[in-house]
Design a protein around this motif. Structure first.
Motif, PDB file in Angstrom:
ATOM      1  N   CYS A 116       2.708   0.446   1.703  1.00 52.24           N
ATOM      2  CA  CYS A 116       4.179   0.282   1.724  1.00 52.24           C
ATOM      3  C   CYS A 116       4.693   1.782   1.870  1.00 52.24           C
ATOM      4  CB  CYS A 116       4.571  -0.500   0.495  1.00 52.24           C
ATOM      5  SG  CYS A 116       4.035  -2.044   0.138  1.00 52.24           S
ATOM      6  N   ILE A 117       5.844   1.850   2.566  1.00 52.55           N
ATOM      7  CA  ILE A 117       6.732   3.011   2.760  1.00 52.55           C
ATOM      8  C   ILE A 117       8.066   2.695   2.217  1.00 52.55           C
ATOM      9  CG2 ILE A 117       7.349   4.910   4.128  1.00 52.55           C
ATOM     10  CD1 ILE A 117       4.268   4.537   4.580  1.00 52.55           C
ATOM     11  N   VAL A 126      13.737   1.649  -1.170  1.00 55.48           N
ATOM     12  CA  VAL A 126      13.915   0.332  -0.542  1.00 55.48           C
ATOM     13  C   VAL A 126      12.601   0.462   0.411  1.00 55.48           C
ATOM     14  CG1 VAL A 126      15.003  -0.926   1.492  1.00 55.48           C
ATOM     15  CG2 VAL A 126      16.467   0.255  -0.317  1.00 55.48           C
ATOM     16  N   CYS A 127      11.818  -0.516   0.518  1.00 58.09           N
ATOM     17  CA  CYS A 127      10.552  -0.773   1.179  1.00 58.09           C
ATOM     18  C   CYS A 127      10.971  -0.823   2.722  1.00 58.09           C
ATOM     19  CB  CYS A 127       9.860  -1.765   0.879  1.00 58.09           C
ATOM     20  SG  CYS A 127       8.388  -2.392   1.794  1.00 58.09           S
ATOM     21  N   VAL A 128      10.839   0.185   3.564  1.00 57.99           N
ATOM     22  CA  VAL A 128      11.379  -0.070   4.910  1.00 57.99           C
ATOM     23  C   VAL A 128      10.127  -0.469   5.952  1.00 57.99           C
ATOM     24  CG1 VAL A 128      13.026   1.668   5.007  1.00 57.99           C
ATOM     25  CG2 VAL A 128      10.645   2.698   5.165  1.00 57.99           C
ATOM     26  N   TYR A 129       8.798  -0.301   5.374  1.00 57.80           N
ATOM     27  CA  TYR A 129       7.843  -0.700   6.313  1.00 57.80           C
ATOM     28  C   TYR A 129       6.591  -1.165   5.177  1.00 57.80           C
ATOM     29  CZ  TYR A 129       3.375  -0.745   8.598  1.00 57.80           C
ATOM     30  OH  TYR A 129       2.050  -1.234   9.114  1.00 57.80           O
ATOM     31  N   SER A 130       6.228  -2.378   5.359  1.00 54.38           N
ATOM     32  CA  SER A 130       4.848  -2.891   4.579  1.00 54.38           C
ATOM     33  C   SER A 130       3.878  -3.525   5.518  1.00 54.38           C
ATOM     34  CB  SER A 130       5.453  -3.660   3.602  1.00 54.38           C
ATOM     35  OG  SER A 130       5.912  -4.868   3.960  1.00 54.38           O
ATOM     36  N   ARG A 131       2.745  -3.301   5.060  1.00 51.94           N
ATOM     37  CA  ARG A 131       1.527  -3.987   5.523  1.00 51.94           C
ATOM     38  C   ARG A 131       0.895  -4.587   4.477  1.00 51.94           C
ATOM     39  NH1 ARG A 131      -1.709  -3.037  10.105  1.00 51.94           N
ATOM     40  NH2 ARG A 131      -3.057  -5.204  10.645  1.00 51.94           N
ATOM     41  N   ILE A 132       0.754  -5.950   4.199  1.00 52.82           N
ATOM     42  CA  ILE A 132       0.205  -6.630   3.356  1.00 52.82           C
ATOM     43  C   ILE A 132      -1.060  -7.378   3.778  1.00 52.82           C
ATOM     44  CG2 ILE A 132       0.576  -8.327   1.453  1.00 52.82           C
ATOM     45  CD1 ILE A 132       2.618  -6.007   1.425  1.00 52.82           C
ATOM     46  N   TYR A 133      -2.248  -6.753   3.300  1.00 57.65           N
ATOM     47  CA  TYR A 133      -3.554  -7.406   3.852  1.00 57.65           C
ATOM     48  C   TYR A 133      -3.735  -8.463   2.795  1.00 57.65           C
ATOM     49  CZ  TYR A 133      -3.982  -3.005   6.098  1.00 57.65           C
ATOM     50  OH  TYR A 133      -3.659  -1.798   6.978  1.00 57.65           O
ATOM     51  N   VAL A 166      -0.192   2.773  -1.657  1.00 58.70           N
ATOM     52  CA  VAL A 166      -1.346   2.210  -1.301  1.00 58.70           C
ATOM     53  C   VAL A 166      -1.641   1.150  -2.440  1.00 58.70           C
ATOM     54  CG1 VAL A 166      -3.652   2.308  -0.125  1.00 58.70           C
ATOM     55  CG2 VAL A 166      -1.807   4.132   0.497  1.00 58.70           C
ATOM     56  N   VAL A 167      -1.880   0.201  -2.149  1.00 57.75           N
ATOM     57  CA  VAL A 167      -2.266  -0.679  -3.157  1.00 57.75           C
ATOM     58  C   VAL A 167      -3.778  -1.229  -2.915  1.00 57.75           C
ATOM     59  CG1 VAL A 167      -2.142  -3.005  -4.505  1.00 57.75           C
ATOM     60  CG2 VAL A 167      -0.323  -1.918  -3.360  1.00 57.75           C
ATOM     61  N   ALA A 168      -4.775  -0.855  -3.888  1.00 54.12           N
ATOM     62  CA  ALA A 168      -6.161  -1.038  -3.787  1.00 54.12           C
ATOM     63  C   ALA A 168      -6.822  -1.459  -4.956  1.00 54.12           C
ATOM     64  CB  ALA A 168      -6.769   0.493  -3.523  1.00 54.12           C
ATOM     65  N   ASP A 169      -8.078  -1.542  -4.961  1.00 59.65           N
ATOM     66  CA  ASP A 169      -9.025  -2.081  -6.088  1.00 59.65           C
ATOM     67  C   ASP A 169      -9.497  -1.002  -7.294  1.00 59.65           C
ATOM     68  OD1 ASP A 169      -8.453  -4.288  -5.055  1.00 59.65           O
ATOM     69  OD2 ASP A 169     -10.790  -4.808  -4.365  1.00 59.65           O
ATOM     70  N   ARG A 170     -10.012   0.114  -6.330  1.00 65.68           N
ATOM     71  CA  ARG A 170     -10.633   0.915  -7.161  1.00 65.68           C
ATOM     72  C   ARG A 170     -10.181   2.500  -6.637  1.00 65.68           C
ATOM     73  NH1 ARG A 170     -16.233   0.608  -5.926  1.00 65.68           N
ATOM     74  NH2 ARG A 170     -15.182   0.123  -3.903  1.00 65.68           N
ATOM     75  N   ALA A 171     -10.092   3.277  -7.260  1.00 56.02           N
ATOM     76  CA  ALA A 171      -9.617   4.747  -7.012  1.00 56.02           C
ATOM     77  C   ALA A 171     -10.412   5.341  -5.792  1.00 56.02           C
ATOM     78  CB  ALA A 171      -9.865   5.709  -8.077  1.00 56.02           C
ATOM     79  N   GLU A 172     -11.898   5.063  -5.719  1.00 55.68           N
ATOM     80  CA  GLU A 172     -12.643   5.312  -4.459  1.00 55.68           C
ATOM     81  C   GLU A 172     -12.303   4.888  -3.325  1.00 55.68           C
ATOM     82  OE1 GLU A 172     -13.518   4.645  -7.944  1.00 55.68           O
ATOM     83  OE2 GLU A 172     -15.229   3.489  -7.398  1.00 55.68           O
ATOM     84  N   ASP A 173     -11.391   3.721  -3.123  1.00 51.49           N
ATOM     85  CA  ASP A 173     -11.105   2.901  -1.890  1.00 51.49           C
ATOM     86  C   ASP A 173     -10.184   3.941  -1.135  1.00 51.49           C
ATOM     87  OD1 ASP A 173     -12.550   0.642  -2.526  1.00 51.49           O
ATOM     88  OD2 ASP A 173     -10.963  -0.395  -3.536  1.00 51.49           O
ATOM     89  N   VAL A 174      -9.324   4.666  -1.952  1.00 52.07           N
ATOM     90  CA  VAL A 174      -8.487   5.713  -1.275  1.00 52.07           C
ATOM     91  C   VAL A 174      -8.429   7.167  -1.425  1.00 52.07           C
ATOM     92  CG1 VAL A 174      -5.800   5.863  -0.922  1.00 52.07           C
ATOM     93  CG2 VAL A 174      -6.816   3.529  -2.070  1.00 52.07           C
ATOM     94  N   THR A 175      -8.728   7.813  -0.315  1.00 51.62           N
ATOM     95  CA  THR A 175      -8.814   9.119  -0.636  1.00 51.62           C
ATOM     96  C   THR A 175      -7.379   9.787  -0.562  1.00 51.62           C
ATOM     97  OG1 THR A 175      -9.014   9.502   1.650  1.00 51.62           O
ATOM     98  CG2 THR A 175     -11.281   9.250   0.513  1.00 51.62           C
ATOM     99  N   GLY A 225     -12.324  -3.694   7.962  1.00 52.78           N
ATOM    100  CA  GLY A 225     -13.444  -4.090   7.038  1.00 52.78           C
ATOM    101  C   GLY A 225     -13.171  -3.595   5.783  1.00 52.78           C
ATOM    102  N   LYS A 226     -12.247  -2.325   5.483  1.00 59.62           N
ATOM    103  CA  LYS A 226     -11.876  -1.861   4.244  1.00 59.62           C
ATOM    104  C   LYS A 226     -10.803  -2.558   3.599  1.00 59.62           C
ATOM    105  CE  LYS A 226     -14.109   2.496   4.482  1.00 59.62           C
ATOM    106  NZ  LYS A 226     -14.003   3.950   4.531  1.00 59.62           N
ATOM    107  N   THR A 227     -10.196  -3.499   4.254  1.00 58.56           N
ATOM    108  CA  THR A 227      -8.943  -4.353   3.852  1.00 58.56           C
ATOM    109  C   THR A 227      -9.407  -5.537   3.365  1.00 58.56           C
ATOM    110  OG1 THR A 227      -8.337  -5.287   5.884  1.00 58.56           O
ATOM    111  CG2 THR A 227      -7.342  -3.144   5.417  1.00 58.56           C
ATOM    112  N   ALA A 228      -8.365  -6.128   2.373  1.00 54.93           N
ATOM    113  CA  ALA A 228      -8.589  -7.396   1.875  1.00 54.93           C
ATOM    114  C   ALA A 228      -8.924  -8.479   2.901  1.00 54.93           C
ATOM    115  CB  ALA A 228      -7.627  -7.962   0.872  1.00 54.93           C
TER     116      ALA A 228
END
Ligand SMILES: Nc1ncnc2c1ncn2[C@@H]1O[C@H](COP(=O)(O)OP(=O)(O)O)[C@@H](O)[C@H]1O
Ligand SMILES: [Mg+2]
Lengths: 202, 263
Positions: A6-7, A13-20, A71-80, A122-125
């Motif tokens: 989300c941005i 205010v959320c101006v852009y979002s991509r929800i997987y 960025v919403v992820a499961d674990r810290a390793e998912d997002v550099t 492949g890395k998204t839900a």
């Protein structure tokens, strides 16, 4: 696994979002929560919020005026941090003027294509986005005129890669990809990963 | 290949009659023609061509429960025509008509996809004309026919119902879909066609910037006299009705399908 990007603008205010992951909360709500938490941490601890953990998810936040990238992820390793920076920079270089001056937000949907480049599906839900509504002939009437030929092609072929679409419509692959992503954003097409490439389908 | 839908705002304007006669006229000229019935609410082509008890119908092809090979039948030999006259009928069984009305959006999406696939196939096979006999109004099946065709022939009577209705179709259906519309006025009462012809001028005025006019076909008592089981272009190819339609067929043949809408 990455579940959402989300941005937010400076007002939170959320101006852009991509929800997987469709089971996540509404991006507007998440945005409000993050911006409130972010302000709280800055004021009470004098530091900018980097990440919070909530409901089994990790929310990574990066403030780069005039936007906040989330960025919403499961674990810290998912997002550099490189990934978060890349998202922020690519977004700002394209849309800083719209965010600052307040323009037509629908133009931001094109960022879907950039995200697909930055974050392999492949890395998204799920690695999959389902169409929300059938692309029937009445939906076709409501489509923007420049997407109609592509939509008819997709109807006939039922699934397409950007390469196929570019060839059939005699447009560049970048243009085809951008238009296909617009069909996905409008909810009339889906996408999935197949042998390392993105396939768009009905 | 030219592919057009024969459509109208109201029912009973003569779509089926004109579509069938045009198809026969082209096949007599030696063209290979496909006539597909996409009116699932009021199937009539089987009556007109005297065909009964088909194993598979257009309904089945669109549902993907039959191949186009099962559905299409060539009648060219029956009538000693120079070209192929291939027909696809819709199922006249009342139960089937009811089922058709209950189809959901997903089914109609599949149907349009199947139609587009068939069109490409017929193009590859070298057919010259593909004609869709469509349902009136804006049912899914009619909109599907319009989407799948290159242009639309709108059959209208000379009255205000059909003027207003056709204009609505042009503005709200064909234009958004970038399909050109060609008006074909049918059942025109002969007195309207003689003398100072104010009704004709009105039609020309109303559609001036909207659609090209293909012609005015008079109301001939011979046509309904045959009780819907005679195709004039076969039974009386040199009669006034068929002769008039030959002129219309010629005009349609001259339409440039490569020309984009509005240019
Ligand atoms: N030019 C004409 N003159 C007289 N009757 C006509 C003419 N064209 C069609 N008809 C008759 O009008 C009726 C409706 O025609 P049809 O082709 O079934 O219309 P639609 O397919 O539009 O519902 C039929 O009885 C047909 O014979
Ligand atoms: Mg009919």
């Amino acid at each position: 696994m990455i579940r959402a990007v989300c941005i937010l603008d400076q007002g939170g205010v959320c101006v852009y979002s991509r929800i997987y992951d469709q089971s996540l909360a509404d991006p507007q709500l998440m945005g409000s929560l993050i911006s409130a938490l972010s302000l709280f941490s800055r004021e009470t601890m004098g530091d900018e919020l980097r990440a919070i953990r909530s409901g089994g998810h990790l929310i990574i936040v990066s403030d780069t005026a005039p936007i906040t990238t989330m960025v919403v992820a499961d674990r810290a390793e998912d997002v550099t941090s490189e990934l978060v920076d890349a998202i922020t920079l690519r977004f700002l270089s394209r849309y800083a003027h719209i965010i600052k001056r307040g323009g037509e937000l629908s133009a931001l949907r094109e960022f879907d294509a950039v995200l697909d480049e930055l974050i392999p599906l492949g890395k998204t839900a799920g690695g999959l986005i389902e169409p929300r509504t059938p692309l029937d002939s009445l939906a076709l009437i409501d489509l923007p005129a420049d997407l109609r030929d592509l939509a008819v092609l997709l109807l006939r072929e039922r699934e397409l890669s950007a390469t196929d679409a570019a060839r059939s419509l005699s447009v560049s692959e970048v243009e085809a990809l951008e238009m296909l992503h617009r069909l996905v954003s409008l909810g009339v097409a889906g996408l999935r990963m197949e042998d390392g490439r993105v396939v768009f389908f009905l | 290949m030219k592919c057009f839908a024969v459509h109208s705002y109201k029912g009973g304007t003569g779509k089926t009659t004109l579509a069938a006669n045009l198809a026969v006229i082209y096949a007599r000229m030696g063209h290979d023609v496909v006539l597909l019935e996409l009116d699932f609410q009021a199937p009539s082509l089987h009556t007109l061509f005297g065909v009964r008890g088909r194993d598979a119908y257009m309904n089945d092809y669109l549902s993907e429960s039959a191949t186009w090979d099962d559905v299409l039948v060539d009648l060219g030999d029956n009538y000693d025509l120079d070209g192929l006259l291939v027909l696809g009928f819709s199922n006249p069984d009342v139960d089937e008509i009811r089922k058709q009305l209950a189809k959901d959006r997903k089914w109609h999406m599949q149907a349009i996809s199947q139609l587009l696939v068939l069109k490409e196939r017929l193009r590859a096979e070298g057919f010259d004309y593909v004609i869709f006999d469509s349902a009136p109004g804006v049912h899914y099946s009619s909109v599907n026919a319009v989407v799948a065709s290159d242009f639309t022939v709108v059959v209208a009577k000379i009255d205000n119902f059909d003027f207003d209705g056709s204009i609505a179709l042009i503005d709200q259906l064909y234009n958004p879909l970038e399909r050109r519309a060609f008006m074909l006025f049918n059942k025109v009462v002969p007195p309207l066609l003689t003398g100072s012809r104010p009704a004709i001028s009105t039609a020309e005025e109303v559609f001036k910037d909207k659609a090209e006019i293909l012609g005015f076909v008079p109301c001939y008592c011979d046509v309904p006299l045959a009780m819907g089981s005679e195709i004039q272009a076969l039974s009386q190819p040199d009669g006034p009705f068929a002769t008039r339609l030959q002129q219309v067929a010629q005009k349609i043949a001259e339409i440039d399908v490569a020309a984009k809408h509005g240019t």
